[in-house]
Design an enzyme around this catalytic site. Structure first.
Site, PDB file in Angstrom:
ATOM      1  N   PHE A 124     102.065  96.143  58.688  1.00 34.30           N
ATOM      2  CA  PHE A 124     102.416  94.782  59.100  1.00 34.30           C
ATOM      3  C   PHE A 124     102.536  94.759  60.622  1.00 34.30           C
ATOM      4  CE2 PHE A 124     104.465  90.959  56.903  1.00 34.30           C
ATOM      5  CZ  PHE A 124     103.561  90.935  55.861  1.00 34.30           C
ATOM      6  N   GLN A 237     110.751  81.296  65.426  1.00 34.45           N
ATOM      7  CA  GLN A 237     109.453  81.969  65.300  1.00 34.45           C
ATOM      8  C   GLN A 237     108.386  81.042  64.724  1.00 34.45           C
ATOM      9  OE1 GLN A 237     108.794  85.244  62.211  1.00 34.45           O
ATOM     10  NE2 GLN A 237     108.567  86.331  64.145  1.00 34.45           N
ATOM     11  N   HIS A 239     104.998  81.354  63.001  1.00 27.59           N
ATOM     12  CA  HIS A 239     104.123  82.337  62.362  1.00 27.59           C
ATOM     13  C   HIS A 239     102.693  81.973  62.741  1.00 27.59           C
ATOM     14  CE1 HIS A 239     102.147  84.703  59.286  1.00 27.59           C
ATOM     15  NE2 HIS A 239     103.303  85.202  58.896  1.00 27.59           N
ATOM     16  N   LEU A 253     102.290  78.797  54.355  1.00 32.19           N
ATOM     17  CA  LEU A 253     102.076  80.128  54.927  1.00 32.19           C
ATOM     18  C   LEU A 253     100.850  80.844  54.381  1.00 32.19           C
ATOM     19  CD1 LEU A 253     103.620  81.976  56.985  1.00 32.19           C
ATOM     20  CD2 LEU A 253     104.204  83.348  55.002  1.00 32.19           C
ATOM     21  N   GLU A 256     101.166  87.400  56.295  1.00 32.94           N
ATOM     22  CA  GLU A 256     100.715  88.418  57.244  1.00 32.94           C
ATOM     23  C   GLU A 256     100.070  89.588  56.511  1.00 32.94           C
ATOM     24  OE1 GLU A 256     103.553  89.035  60.348  1.00 32.94           O
ATOM     25  OE2 GLU A 256     102.888  91.082  60.694  1.00 32.94           O
ATOM     26  N   ARG A 287     104.121  88.686  65.936  1.00 33.86           N
ATOM     27  CA  ARG A 287     103.813  87.299  65.600  1.00 33.86           C
ATOM     28  C   ARG A 287     103.787  86.372  66.815  1.00 33.86           C
ATOM     29  NH1 ARG A 287     107.288  86.702  59.981  1.00 33.86           N
ATOM     30  NH2 ARG A 287     105.795  87.923  58.793  1.00 33.86           N
ATOM     31  N   HIS A 352     108.380  78.985  61.267  1.00 37.81           N
ATOM     32  CA  HIS A 352     108.563  79.904  60.147  1.00 37.81           C
ATOM     33  C   HIS A 352     109.972  80.450  59.993  1.00 37.81           C
ATOM     34  CE1 HIS A 352     107.181  82.717  57.163  1.00 37.81           C
ATOM     35  NE2 HIS A 352     107.569  83.766  57.870  1.00 37.81           N
ATOM     36  N   ARG A 387     111.238  88.222  65.312  1.00 38.00           N
ATOM     37  CA  ARG A 387     111.404  89.062  64.117  1.00 38.00           C
ATOM     38  C   ARG A 387     110.082  89.695  63.720  1.00 38.00           C
ATOM     39  NH1 ARG A 387     110.598  88.377  58.477  1.00 38.00           N
ATOM     40  NH2 ARG A 387     110.018  86.180  58.715  1.00 38.00           N
TER      41      ARG A 387
HETATM   42  C1  LIG Z   1     106.252  81.467  52.851  1.00 38.94           C
HETATM   43  C2  LIG Z   1     107.179  82.498  53.408  1.00 38.94           C
HETATM   44  C3  LIG Z   1     106.916  83.839  53.209  1.00 38.94           C
HETATM   45  C4  LIG Z   1     107.775  84.802  53.702  1.00 38.94           C
HETATM   46  N1  LIG Z   1     107.494  86.114  53.494  1.00 38.94           N
HETATM   47  C5  LIG Z   1     108.349  87.061  53.950  1.00 38.94           C
HETATM   48  C6  LIG Z   1     108.085  88.445  53.717  1.00 38.94           C
HETATM   49  O1  LIG Z   1     107.091  88.814  53.074  1.00 38.94           O
HETATM   50  N2  LIG Z   1     108.949  89.345  54.199  1.00 38.94           N
HETATM   51  C7  LIG Z   1     110.071  88.994  54.900  1.00 38.94           C
HETATM   52  O2  LIG Z   1     110.816  89.866  55.304  1.00 38.94           O
HETATM   53  N3  LIG Z   1     110.342  87.684  55.124  1.00 38.94           N
HETATM   54  C8  LIG Z   1     109.525  86.711  54.662  1.00 38.94           C
HETATM   55  N4  LIG Z   1     109.811  85.397  54.888  1.00 38.94           N
HETATM   56  C9  LIG Z   1     111.107  85.041  55.443  1.00 38.94           C
HETATM   57  C10 LIG Z   1     112.174  85.136  54.354  1.00 38.94           C
HETATM   58  O3  LIG Z   1     111.630  84.712  53.125  1.00 38.94           O
HETATM   59  C11 LIG Z   1     113.414  84.309  54.646  1.00 38.94           C
HETATM   60  O4  LIG Z   1     113.861  84.562  55.930  1.00 38.94           O
HETATM   61  C12 LIG Z   1     114.510  84.664  53.663  1.00 38.94           C
HETATM   62  O5  LIG Z   1     114.050  84.518  52.347  1.00 38.94           O
HETATM   63  C13 LIG Z   1     115.776  83.847  53.846  1.00 38.94           C
HETATM   64  O6  LIG Z   1     116.666  84.248  52.826  1.00 38.94           O
HETATM   65  P1  LIG Z   1     118.174  83.760  52.790  1.00 38.94           P
HETATM   66  O7  LIG Z   1     118.820  84.445  51.636  1.00 38.94           O
HETATM   67  O8  LIG Z   1     118.796  83.912  54.114  1.00 38.94           O
HETATM   68  O9  LIG Z   1     118.077  82.196  52.488  1.00 38.94           O
HETATM   69  P2  LIG Z   1     117.198  81.363  51.449  1.00 38.94           P
HETATM   70  O10 LIG Z   1     116.375  82.192  50.571  1.00 38.94           O
HETATM   71  O11 LIG Z   1     116.558  80.303  52.268  1.00 38.94           O
HETATM   72  O12 LIG Z   1     118.298  80.715  50.524  1.00 38.94           O
HETATM   73  C14 LIG Z   1     119.157  79.716  50.997  1.00 38.94           C
HETATM   74  C15 LIG Z   1     120.039  79.281  49.862  1.00 38.94           C
HETATM   75  O13 LIG Z   1     121.044  78.398  50.375  1.00 38.94           O
HETATM   76  C16 LIG Z   1     121.104  77.229  49.586  1.00 38.94           C
HETATM   77  N5  LIG Z   1     121.616  76.145  50.428  1.00 38.94           N
HETATM   78  C17 LIG Z   1     121.160  75.723  51.618  1.00 38.94           C
HETATM   79  N6  LIG Z   1     121.950  74.736  52.089  1.00 38.94           N
HETATM   80  C18 LIG Z   1     122.916  74.544  51.155  1.00 38.94           C
HETATM   81  C19 LIG Z   1     124.016  73.657  51.048  1.00 38.94           C
HETATM   82  N7  LIG Z   1     124.309  72.759  52.003  1.00 38.94           N
HETATM   83  N8  LIG Z   1     124.792  73.713  49.944  1.00 38.94           N
HETATM   84  C20 LIG Z   1     124.532  74.597  48.947  1.00 38.94           C
HETATM   85  N9  LIG Z   1     123.499  75.467  49.011  1.00 38.94           N
HETATM   86  C21 LIG Z   1     122.716  75.435  50.104  1.00 38.94           C
HETATM   87  C22 LIG Z   1     119.699  77.042  49.078  1.00 38.94           C
HETATM   88  O14 LIG Z   1     119.669  76.206  47.951  1.00 38.94           O
HETATM   89  C23 LIG Z   1     119.317  78.492  48.778  1.00 38.94           C
HETATM   90  O15 LIG Z   1     119.834  78.864  47.526  1.00 38.94           O
HETATM   91  C24 LIG Z   1     108.932  84.422  54.424  1.00 38.94           C
HETATM   92  C25 LIG Z   1     109.183  83.076  54.633  1.00 38.94           C
HETATM   93  C26 LIG Z   1     108.306  82.117  54.146  1.00 38.94           C
HETATM   94  C27 LIG Z   1     108.555  80.690  54.439  1.00 38.94           C
END
Ligand SMILES: Cc1cc2nc3c(=O)[nH]c(=O)nc-3n(C[C@H](O)[C@H](O)[C@H](O)COP(=O)(O)OP(=O)(O)OC[C@H]3O[C@@H](n4cnc5c(N)ncnc54)[C@H](O)[C@@H]3O)c2cc1C
Length: 574
Positions: A124, A237, A239, A253, A256, A287, A352, A387
């Site tokens: 990556f 960031q 992407h 997306l 990558e 990125r 992203h 990142r």
């Molecule tokens: C398409 C895509 C592909 C990606 N691929 C990768 C990858 O391969 N590798 C990598 O390392 N990263 C990747 N990323 C980045 C990574 O997926 C995210 O940074 C990560 O999943 C964020 O996880 P999190 O647990 O912080 O929050 P999230 O998974 O965003 O979860 C947030 C949670 O909070 C809840 N929430 C939000 N606001 C409220 C509220 N006010 N009240 C109650 N609940 C709330 C939501 O419902 C959800 O349950 C990717 C991102 C995208 C967009």
């Protein structure tokens, strides 16, 4: 009447807001501490944004490139973040990610395998070695499925389709949260000794974004309003590879992993333009560099027909592409009528990920507000100015676990806080206000205008004049948002949901524009056309934002010196 009598009220030791990778991992660890745990999420359990993660999770397992250890991972992460990362977080992540992956495997995650049955790892951008553990291009799905099963088995309570609109406090300490059910519109109050924010990112403030509808920066805005601090908010960031065509899926997306598996970028003249911008790493550059390179090719008239670049993986065998990139194959076939085994995709930059977030202590995820913890994309510091791909998923596991552990321990020591009826009533009044206005604005129009402002004025390339204009426009949008009118009832009302999201988006957007204006240099994802150089002086400090009255107070904090051991690791990489 007491608030408990008026609204449904739930009491737990630890309340986790968010059911993505960070929230679920935090919940599992808090449960392991013996805490009573509730998880609230505004979407369905299993549908958090993490489920969209594709390419993989970075960990120095050494399964494919055998010479690797955590030191090289730390070095890549710290250099990739342009040395603005919280070094302790980068160190912990590099050291602990392999254990978190093995643990995930023990809990049932089925990773792709090497011929000798180890977890397979792919290349990556910015990673010197093959480090990304993956499940095809559906890694997030497997991760969420595994964590969810584990949490349910251990016995957490989940409140889904429930949105938190305010944190409640007992004096200076966090005491719980005020929320509403998205289906009925009824209110609910959560009382807890410790609260972990794991609400993910902020991408929905931009027009072209890879982020899901949940990514409206709620957790950062909730924390900021309650008195916590935000860190590094200028670093957003873009992407390099989102879909650019057709318009309805613009920004979606293109993982990558396509470049990781050997995808080549070309401009309309067929030139492999990364040879010019990063001849050593080419498509596997970081990125920020690849996004700016594509943007520049387009701006200088060498873009693809729909304003992007061509990304080609069709030189690889058909079966290989379908096996390694099944989601990409289907995504392009179904949405753009393009067969990526036969020809190139058209791609361009898409908003992203936010490197900034709630300011936390590295070891515990404790914010500057007692009782409030944060992890995952909602927390700042780990990734510095940029990142590396794959480092978010490992961040969720490492710091989700640490925040859950610390919140569980905090809850063991403390008494249950008291709820303040006046705060609850105020939150309810604020929530109902949009129904009570006789005239007022439609929240969709304001969101549309906000996305225009952020896309055009706080995008990949920034200038003093644009950022000042953005702040003026954001002020106007904030005034308009105070006058939102929502039609209909509280049940199933998307306009009402957006009204809450907008409040958060406006807060995080303003924080981003403020910090971007203040940082008069270019570093990582933050590119100032008027200050194109990376300045040593700016490498010695981070920018922090806290609420002062109704205003955003921005200040600099000096960065602690790197310990000699880590300096040595960086020097070895030169
Ligand atoms: C398409 C895509 C592909 C990606 N691929 C990768 C990858 O391969 N590798 C990598 O390392 N990263 C990747 N990323 C980045 C990574 O997926 C995210 O940074 C990560 O999943 C964020 O996880 P999190 O647990 O912080 O929050 P999230 O998974 O965003 O979860 C947030 C949670 O909070 C809840 N929430 C939000 N606001 C409220 C509220 N006010 N009240 C109650 N609940 C709330 C939501 O419902 C959800 O349950 C990717 C991102 C995208 C967009």
């Amino acid at each position: 009447m007491t608030p408990a009598a008026q609204y449904e009220t739930h009491e737990r030791d630890v309340l986790i807001i968010g059911a993505g990778g960070a929230g679920l991992r935090a919940a599992i660890e808090a449960l392991a501490q013996g805490a009573r745990v509730a998880v609230i999420c505004k979407s369905l359990l299993g549908k958090a944004h993490t489920v969209m993660a594709e390419g993989g999770l970075a960990a120095a397992m050494g399964n494919v490139d055998h010479s690797v250890d955590w030191r090289a991972h730390f070095r890549d992460t710290y250099n990739g973040g342009k040395r603005l990362n919280n070094w302790r977080m980068a160190q912990l992540q590099a050291q602990e990610a392999p254990d978190r992956v093995r643990e995930l495997e023990q809990w049932g995650a089925l990773f792709d395998r090497t011929p000798d049955c180890q977890i397979l790892q792919r290349a990556f951008g910015g990673h010197t070695y093959k480090r990304l553990c993956h499940v095809g291009d559906r890694t997030g799905l497997e991760m969420i499925r595994t964590l969810q099963d584990r949490g349910v088995e251990m016995g957490f309570d989940v409140y889904m389709e429930c949105t938190v609109t305010r944190l409640l406090k007992d004096g200076n300490r966090v005491a719980g949260a005020f929320a509403y059910w998205r289906d009925s519109g009824k209110f609910a109050v959560f009382k807890a000794k410790a609260v972990v924010i794991a609400t993910g990112g902020i991408g929905k403030s931009w027009k072209i974004t890879s982020n899901s509808w949940e990514c409206t920066g709620d957790g950062m805005a909730l924390a900021y309003d309650a008195g916590a601090e935000l860190l590094d908010m200028e670093f957003v960031q873009f992407h390099p590879t989102g879909m650019v065509w057709p318009p309805g899926v613009q920004g979606l997306l293109v993982t990558e992993a396509v470049r990781g598996e050997g995808g080549i970028l070309r401009n309309k003249n067929g030139e492999r333009f990364m040879e010019k911008y990063d001849p050593k790493r080419l498509e596997l550059s970081t990125r920020d560099v690849v996004a700016r390179s594509i943007y520049t090719e387009v701006k200088e008239g060498r873009g693809s027909p729909h304003g992007g670049a061509f990304l080609d993986i069709s030189h690889k065998p058909v079966e290989y592409v379908k096996r390694k990139l099944p989601s990409m194959y289907h995504q392009f076939k179904e949405l753009a009528d393009v067969d990526i085994t036969k020809g190139p995709m058209e791609v361009g930059p898409t908003c992203h990920y936010v490197m900034g977030g709630i300011r936390v202590e590295a070891d515990t995820g404790q914010s500057t507000l007692p009782g409030l913890f944060a992890a995952g994309e909602a927390a700042g510091g780990m990734h510095g100015a940029n990142r590396l791909g794959g480092n978010s998923l490992s961040d969720l596991l490492v710091f989700g676990r640490r925040a859950g552990l610390a919140a569980g321990e905090y809850a063991k020591k403390g008494a249950m806080p008291s709820l303040d009826a006046a705060q609850i009533e105020d939150a309810a009044r604020e929530a109902l206000a949009p129904f009570e206005r006789s005239g007022g604005e439609n929240p969709y129009k304001i969101h549309h205008d906000l996305q225009d402002v952020m896309q055009n004025l706080v995008g990949i390339f920034r200038t003093d004049a644009d950022l000042r204009r953005a702040l003026v426009e954001l002020d106007k949008l904030k005034s308009r948002a105070k006058n939102i009118r929502v039609e209909g009832s509280r049940a199933f009302n998307p306009g009402w949901h957006l009204n809450f999201d907008l409040k958060s988006m406006l807060t995080v957007s303003e924080a981003c524009a403020h910090a971007a204006l203040a940082r008069t240099e270019s570093r990582g994802a933050h590119s100032r056309l008027d200050f194109p150089k990376t300045e040593d002086e700016w490498g010695k400090k981070n920018l922090v934002i806290a609420k002062k009255g109704d205003a955003m107070n921005l200040f600099e904090v000096p960065r602690p010196a790197l310990p000699a051991e880590l300096e040595q690791i960086l020097a070895e990489g030169k």
